[in-house]
Design an enzyme around this catalytic site. Sequence first.
Site, PDB file in Angstrom:
ATOM      1  N   SER A  31      -9.129   1.550   3.077  1.00  0.00           N
ATOM      2  CA  SER A  31      -8.890   3.024   2.221  1.00  0.00           C
ATOM      3  C   SER A  31      -7.571   1.680   1.430  1.00  0.00           C
ATOM      4  O   SER A  31      -7.191   2.350   0.135  1.00  0.00           O
ATOM      5  CB  SER A  31      -8.317   3.239   3.060  1.00  0.00           C
ATOM      6  OG  SER A  31      -6.868   2.891   3.745  1.00  0.00           O
ATOM      7  N   SER A  50      -9.972  -0.253   7.692  1.00  0.00           N
ATOM      8  CA  SER A  50      -9.496  -0.261   6.599  1.00  0.00           C
ATOM      9  C   SER A  50      -8.746  -1.580   5.062  1.00  0.00           C
ATOM     10  O   SER A  50      -7.870  -1.595   3.911  1.00  0.00           O
ATOM     11  CB  SER A  50      -8.551   0.968   5.681  1.00  0.00           C
ATOM     12  OG  SER A  50      -9.485   2.339   5.968  1.00  0.00           O
ATOM     13  N   LYS A  63       0.794  -1.176   0.131  1.00  0.00           N
ATOM     14  CA  LYS A  63      -0.019   0.022  -0.101  1.00  0.00           C
ATOM     15  C   LYS A  63       1.381   1.618  -0.145  1.00  0.00           C
ATOM     16  O   LYS A  63       1.998   1.796   0.559  1.00  0.00           O
ATOM     17  CB  LYS A  63      -1.062   0.230   1.354  1.00  0.00           C
ATOM     18  CG  LYS A  63      -2.576   1.029   1.370  1.00  0.00           C
ATOM     19  CD  LYS A  63      -3.127   0.454   2.360  1.00  0.00           C
ATOM     20  CE  LYS A  63      -3.852   1.721   2.395  1.00  0.00           C
ATOM     21  NZ  LYS A  63      -5.141   1.491   3.756  1.00  0.00           N
TER      22      LYS A  63
END
Lengths: 56, 463
Positions: free
Chosen positions: B155, B179, B81
């Site tokens: 997210s 997330s 990420k």
Amino acid sequence: MSESFETILKHAGLNLPIDEINRLSPYFELYSETLKQLYEADLTAHEPANQFIADN
Amino acid sequence: MPNSLHFMTIAEASKLIANKELSPVTLTESFLERIEALDGSLKSYVTLLKDEAMHEALVAEKDINNGDYKGPMHGIPIGVKDLYDTKGIRTTGQSKVLENRVPLEDSTVVAKLKSAGAITLGKLSMWEFALGGPDTSIFEISRNPWNLDRQPGGSSSGSGTAVAAGLCMGALGSDTGGSIRIPAAFCGIVGLKPTYGRVSRRGVLPLAWSLDHCGPMAWTVEDTALMLQAFAGHDHLDKTSVNIDVPDYTFNLAKSLKGLKVGIPRHYINSPLVGTDSDVIDSFDSGLALLADLGAEIVEIEIPSLAYATTANTLIMIAEAFSYHRENLISQPENYGDSVRGSFILGGTYTSGDYQRALRARSIIRDEFKAILKEVDIIATPSQSAPAGPFNFDLLALLMTPNYWAPYNETGMPAISVPSGFSSDGMPIGIQFAGRPFEETTVLNVGHVFQTSRGLLDNRPIL
């Protein structure tokens, strides 16, 4: 409500353009309404502890 | 050897790599080719590290051939990420505010995975600063591989997309209010939020210091266990890191669930405020029936503070985020997307009294969960109130809608989302298991036995 919103924003150091204030005003009202939950709940006996895990 | 290298699990691939039956170079090439072919429409990678990945694969192969096998993550291609610092590689939090930011060091988690021999294919798309919703910032938002017109959840959106689509074998996510677990549920994969303090957050862009967690996302529970094994543990450079021994996360994975007590907060699941979709409830109930068949004891529990858990979590999250972003919000507001800027600004409207109130609420939530966990071993809920929807959702309204994720960020308990079924229109649905702090082994055990008994492991999106 928008006047109060504007005052709070200025207190936070934010001087937003009017279109941004208008965009966010409905959410400020929603968030203020939701916040009432925390003021209606009986939380007085609870310390705002930061040690979430340590005593488990 | 399986035909589709990109749909092998980490556990399968690592055994072949250890036995020198599968080359890390071949495996990495296979993933890079698939990314090249599919990611133009899926948009999961924001920075592809083709040359670096091939170099790492060659080094891994050489080391293994020389007898220096480092363990199950050696030679395994993963995605990261884009809020984990990567030395010399742009790390942006998917925000124009940090468009040209190049860290000088790796985050602790990335460094540990590198030491374990994992191969980084690239940096993955995410929602801006781990909160922003459907806005496009400097990069596009990734698509859901099960239906490109649906959002992948966030997210850690690119992590969910890439794992589900077979564009990496595992990915790193972060979780401040769901997330990791949301994109895992929306994309039909597994996402584990470990206990607060279990995994170092050093070198990871913060959203809210007291709620942020780092964790693994993969196709199977076993693979998340293998990933967690590589990067769990104390880090003296992270003040929130806890110095507790790291157990063997795969040792008890397949242990029988006989006698395991699973608590269900049915009052919350049925609450109209949560508004859980009927397909989600049906999938959850059939999942509970499976757990009962596997020997678990299902008991109803009451957790009254769930009524305000989301409100408290959102308040703490955006108030802490505001304090981090205040200077940039004043000096360069135009560089934030509308959703994330709006939520951070609203975080600045809370008073110290409001924040204190939320911390007191958090204290009650923690105490209630602690008491319940003396009666049950695991708490199960759906992973989501509804399957993945279209991209045009209203993040600011959604943040105040009661959900299933917030309590575990507030309490710091470990929680995992495991695929449980599909909606009537073919979108994945997950089930969430949460356990006592630092008992990831129990959460992984119930997740693994559930997943291997559920019969969904071969259901992959058609791309």
